[in-house]
Design a protein around this motif. Structure first.
Motif, PDB file in Angstrom:
ATOM      1  N   ALA A   1      -3.349   4.839  -1.007  1.00 53.20           N
ATOM      2  CA  ALA A   1      -4.157   5.595  -0.060  1.00 53.20           C
ATOM      3  C   ALA A   1      -3.654   7.032  -0.026  1.00 53.20           C
ATOM      4  O   ALA A   1      -2.470   7.291  -0.251  1.00 53.20           O
ATOM      5  CB  ALA A   1      -4.077   4.972   1.335  1.00 53.20           C
TER       6      ALA A   1
ATOM      7  N   LEU B   1      -5.078  12.094  -4.035  1.00 53.52           N
ATOM      8  CA  LEU B   1      -5.571  11.020  -4.887  1.00 53.52           C
ATOM      9  C   LEU B   1      -5.747  11.486  -6.326  1.00 53.52           C
ATOM     10  O   LEU B   1      -5.412  10.752  -7.268  1.00 53.52           O
ATOM     11  CB  LEU B   1      -6.891  10.490  -4.329  1.00 53.52           C
ATOM     12  CG  LEU B   1      -6.817   9.836  -2.952  1.00 53.52           C
ATOM     13  CD1 LEU B   1      -8.191   9.323  -2.531  1.00 53.52           C
ATOM     14  CD2 LEU B   1      -5.799   8.706  -2.928  1.00 53.52           C
TER      15      LEU B   1
ATOM     16  N   ARG C   1     -10.649   3.058   8.940  1.00 54.40           N
ATOM     17  CA  ARG C   1     -10.486   2.965   7.481  1.00 54.40           C
ATOM     18  C   ARG C   1      -9.253   2.141   7.111  1.00 54.40           C
ATOM     19  O   ARG C   1      -9.275   1.376   6.142  1.00 54.40           O
ATOM     20  CB  ARG C   1     -10.409   4.373   6.883  1.00 54.40           C
ATOM     21  CG  ARG C   1     -11.705   5.151   7.048  1.00 54.40           C
ATOM     22  CD  ARG C   1     -11.678   6.471   6.320  1.00 54.40           C
ATOM     23  NE  ARG C   1     -12.923   7.200   6.509  1.00 54.40           N
ATOM     24  CZ  ARG C   1     -13.214   8.355   5.919  1.00 54.40           C
ATOM     25  NH1 ARG C   1     -12.333   8.914   5.098  1.00 54.40           N
ATOM     26  NH2 ARG C   1     -14.354   8.959   6.139  1.00 54.40           N
ATOM     27  N   TRP C   2      -8.177   2.316   7.888  1.00 54.35           N
ATOM     28  CA  TRP C   2      -6.992   1.491   7.656  1.00 54.35           C
ATOM     29  C   TRP C   2      -7.314   0.017   7.901  1.00 54.35           C
ATOM     30  O   TRP C   2      -6.902  -0.865   7.134  1.00 54.35           O
ATOM     31  CB  TRP C   2      -5.846   1.923   8.572  1.00 54.35           C
ATOM     32  CG  TRP C   2      -4.995   3.007   8.001  1.00 54.35           C
ATOM     33  CD1 TRP C   2      -4.887   4.294   8.433  1.00 54.35           C
ATOM     34  CD2 TRP C   2      -4.128   2.898   6.862  1.00 54.35           C
ATOM     35  NE1 TRP C   2      -4.013   4.991   7.642  1.00 54.35           N
ATOM     36  CE2 TRP C   2      -3.536   4.163   6.677  1.00 54.35           C
ATOM     37  CE3 TRP C   2      -3.805   1.870   5.990  1.00 54.35           C
ATOM     38  CZ2 TRP C   2      -2.625   4.421   5.646  1.00 54.35           C
ATOM     39  CZ3 TRP C   2      -2.893   2.117   4.967  1.00 54.35           C
ATOM     40  CH2 TRP C   2      -2.317   3.378   4.801  1.00 54.35           C
TER      41      TRP C   2
ATOM     42  N   ARG D   1      -2.733  -0.871  -3.681  1.00 54.61           N
ATOM     43  CA  ARG D   1      -3.631   0.228  -3.360  1.00 54.61           C
ATOM     44  C   ARG D   1      -2.799   1.479  -3.104  1.00 54.61           C
ATOM     45  O   ARG D   1      -1.680   1.401  -2.596  1.00 54.61           O
ATOM     46  CB  ARG D   1      -4.467  -0.070  -2.109  1.00 54.61           C
ATOM     47  CG  ARG D   1      -5.470  -1.178  -2.276  1.00 54.61           C
ATOM     48  CD  ARG D   1      -6.659  -0.767  -3.145  1.00 54.61           C
ATOM     49  NE  ARG D   1      -7.672  -1.814  -3.177  1.00 54.61           N
ATOM     50  CZ  ARG D   1      -7.660  -2.857  -3.992  1.00 54.61           C
ATOM     51  NH1 ARG D   1      -6.657  -2.992  -4.850  1.00 54.61           N
ATOM     52  NH2 ARG D   1      -8.627  -3.744  -3.963  1.00 54.61           N
TER      53      ARG D   1
ATOM     54  N   TYR E   1       1.069   5.056   0.738  1.00 50.98           N
ATOM     55  CA  TYR E   1       0.315   6.078   1.458  1.00 50.98           C
ATOM     56  C   TYR E   1       0.867   7.445   1.081  1.00 50.98           C
ATOM     57  O   TYR E   1       1.997   7.787   1.422  1.00 50.98           O
ATOM     58  CB  TYR E   1       0.433   5.836   2.964  1.00 50.98           C
ATOM     59  CG  TYR E   1      -0.514   6.680   3.799  1.00 50.98           C
ATOM     60  CD1 TYR E   1      -1.744   7.091   3.310  1.00 50.98           C
ATOM     61  CD2 TYR E   1      -0.176   7.050   5.094  1.00 50.98           C
ATOM     62  CE1 TYR E   1      -2.613   7.847   4.077  1.00 50.98           C
ATOM     63  CE2 TYR E   1      -1.040   7.807   5.874  1.00 50.98           C
ATOM     64  CZ  TYR E   1      -2.255   8.198   5.361  1.00 50.98           C
ATOM     65  OH  TYR E   1      -3.105   8.949   6.132  1.00 50.98           O
TER      66      TYR E   1
ATOM     67  N   VAL F   1      -7.729   4.980  -2.478  1.00 52.54           N
ATOM     68  CA  VAL F   1      -8.486   4.908  -1.225  1.00 52.54           C
ATOM     69  C   VAL F   1      -8.210   6.171  -0.411  1.00 52.54           C
ATOM     70  O   VAL F   1      -7.051   6.517  -0.184  1.00 52.54           O
ATOM     71  CB  VAL F   1      -8.072   3.674  -0.383  1.00 52.54           C
ATOM     72  CG1 VAL F   1      -8.927   3.590   0.875  1.00 52.54           C
ATOM     73  CG2 VAL F   1      -8.172   2.394  -1.186  1.00 52.54           C
TER      74      VAL F   1
ATOM     75  N   VAL G   1       0.860  -1.180   0.000  1.00 54.03           N
ATOM     76  CA  VAL G   1       0.000   0.000   0.000  1.00 54.03           C
ATOM     77  C   VAL G   1       0.897   1.229   0.000  1.00 54.03           C
ATOM     78  O   VAL G   1       1.785   1.355   0.859  1.00 54.03           O
ATOM     79  CB  VAL G   1      -0.924   0.044   1.236  1.00 54.03           C
ATOM     80  CG1 VAL G   1      -1.784   1.300   1.208  1.00 54.03           C
ATOM     81  CG2 VAL G   1      -1.788  -1.201   1.307  1.00 54.03           C
TER      82      VAL G   1
ATOM     83  N   LEU H   1      -9.132  -1.512   4.977  1.00 55.07           N
ATOM     84  CA  LEU H   1      -8.255  -1.718   3.825  1.00 55.07           C
ATOM     85  C   LEU H   1      -7.334  -2.899   4.029  1.00 55.07           C
ATOM     86  O   LEU H   1      -7.189  -3.768   3.152  1.00 55.07           O
ATOM     87  CB  LEU H   1      -7.435  -0.450   3.550  1.00 55.07           C
ATOM     88  CG  LEU H   1      -6.364  -0.560   2.470  1.00 55.07           C
ATOM     89  CD1 LEU H   1      -6.961  -0.953   1.131  1.00 55.07           C
ATOM     90  CD2 LEU H   1      -5.593   0.755   2.354  1.00 55.07           C
TER      91      LEU H   1
ATOM     92  N   ILE I   1      -7.963   7.973   2.982  1.00 56.21           N
ATOM     93  CA  ILE I   1      -7.830   7.754   4.430  1.00 56.21           C
ATOM     94  C   ILE I   1      -7.278   9.044   5.034  1.00 56.21           C
ATOM     95  O   ILE I   1      -6.065   9.252   5.077  1.00 56.21           O
ATOM     96  CB  ILE I   1      -6.914   6.568   4.768  1.00 56.21           C
ATOM     97  CG1 ILE I   1      -7.384   5.287   4.054  1.00 56.21           C
ATOM     98  CG2 ILE I   1      -6.870   6.349   6.274  1.00 56.21           C
ATOM     99  CD1 ILE I   1      -6.573   4.050   4.389  1.00 56.21           C
TER     100      ILE I   1
ATOM    101  N   SER J   1      -9.876   7.325  11.438  1.00 61.42           N
ATOM    102  CA  SER J   1      -8.805   7.047  10.486  1.00 61.42           C
ATOM    103  C   SER J   1      -8.344   5.597  10.592  1.00 61.42           C
ATOM    104  O   SER J   1      -8.151   4.908   9.579  1.00 61.42           O
ATOM    105  CB  SER J   1      -7.634   7.999  10.740  1.00 61.42           C
ATOM    106  OG  SER J   1      -6.583   7.777   9.836  1.00 61.42           O
TER     107      SER J   1
END
Length: 360
Positions: free
Chosen positions: A140, A147, A349-350, A138, A111, A162, A109, A353, A164, A346
């Motif tokens: 995030a 994004l 949401r993590w 993904r 971030y 995603v 992922v 995922l 977050i 937060s």
């Protein structure tokens, strides 16, 4: 049965919001079903992050070329030892090292903590970042701006994106119960003292407010390469230069207004907005990515143009000179950030995922 390991990778341990968020997120996510740990790549004198694993790589000559081979070797060895089930790259630099060191079977992922610096818009850099993001299952982002840039600039498919947002703990950041009735209002700057954070702009604002005979105290909190160069002028203006502090929640509670003076480069959703909001402190901010996501202009603070110094001064003066407006905005800010930007929200949401990736 051993719980699957999710390894969060950061470049270095620094006393900054991104590291503190990663630390708090790791603690909140870690459990019996899924184990979360933090790893840092490069050596640092700080221990803000409280990383579980520190490779402590001292950058070598190859880092100047964009990739430290020693860090790649050390990371590859550590990943073989730990056998993580999922990897989270906090920022583009860890993503680069994971792209070279991580087994292809392990989901990654990426971030995104801020929008790209201008150098990433150059064709060669854009191609490099596009290739790196292909390694991520993904992507995030802390804000919609992060994004959208990933999609528009680096061609990341929307199905991989995603949202977050940043989060902070309302039990750690909360309003002061009382403030001295005779105390002057306090304007505070909290951030890394670098060119992009524009401490000089903050001092310009203080100077203009002093020239207008606005009564207030001023503080500058943070460390960084420009600290020594701005210290003398700050002290001449009556700004208390505090350097790095570990008691930011207490300092925030004692403040009246937070001044956020950054340029857009590198910003995504500054966590200090949330820290201020939860503390019941309105923010006057330049219009950077994430500002209008957290702040409601005219209700929880003010957002002005990046170079609108006169507007910044006028809005700050308006708050410093109106205790009733300060109290109203502070109450609104606390309510909004508690509802939308808590650490628990937060982390949830993590968790969703990570569960999705591990189940997949």
């Amino acid at each position: 049965m051993t719980a699957p390991l999710v390894l969060h990778v950061l470049p270095i341990d620094l006393p900054r919001g991104a590291q503190r968020y990663a630390r708090d997120m790791r603690i909140a996510l870690d459990g019996a079903a899924v184990s979360h740990r933090v790893l840092t790549l490069f050596s640092s004198e700080h221990r803000e992050l409280q990383a579980d694993y520190g490779l402590d790589v001292v950058p070598g000559r190859t880092k100047r070329l964009g990739l430290d081979l020693g860090a790649v070797v050390a990371l590859r060895k550590k990943l073989r030892e730990l056998q993580p089930a999922c990897l989270v790259a906090h920022g583009s630099q860890p993503l680069k090292y994971l792209a070279f060191a991580a087994p292809t079977r392990v989901p990654v992922v990426a971030y995104r903590l801020g929008i790209a610096h201008q150098a990433a818009h150059r064709p060669s850099q854009r191609l490099l970042h596009t290739a790196l993001y292909r390694r991520a299952l993904r992507v995030a982002g802390v804000s919609n701006e992060c994004l959208e840039e990933a999609h528009d600039l680096f061609r990341v498919a929307r199905r991989k994106l995603v949202l977050i947002p940043n989060g902070r703990d309302p039990e750690r950041f909360f309003p002061a119960t009382t403030k001295g009735a005779g105390d002057q209002p306090r304007l505070i700057f909290i951030g890394h003292i670098t060119a992009s954070k524009r401490p000089d702009f903050y001092l310009d604002v203080v100077a203009d407010l002093r020239a207008q005979n606005v009564a207030f105290e001023a503080q500058m909190v943070g460390d960084g390469p420009l600290l020594s160069s701005v210290r003398e002028r700050a002290e001449q203006l009556g700004v208390e230069v505090m350097g790095h502090r570990s008691d930011v929640p207490e300092l925030m509670r004692a403040a009246s207004v937070l001044a956020f003076t950054s340029i857009p480069d590198g910003e995504g959703m500054p966590g200090v907005y949330i820290e201020a909001g939860l503390s019941g402190v309105p923010v006057v901010s330049t219009d950077v990515p994430g500002a209008r996501t957290v702040l409601v202009d005219g209700q929880t603070g003010f957002v002005v143009g990046v170079d609108d110094r006169s507007g910044f001064v006028a809005r700050t003066a308006e708050l410093l000179q109106s205790p009733a407006r300060l109290a109203e905005m502070g109450k609104n800010a606390r309510a909004r950030c508690s509802e939308e930007f808590s650490l628990a929200r937060s982390v949830a949401r993590w968790s969703e995922l990570i569960d999705e990736l591990l189940d997949g």
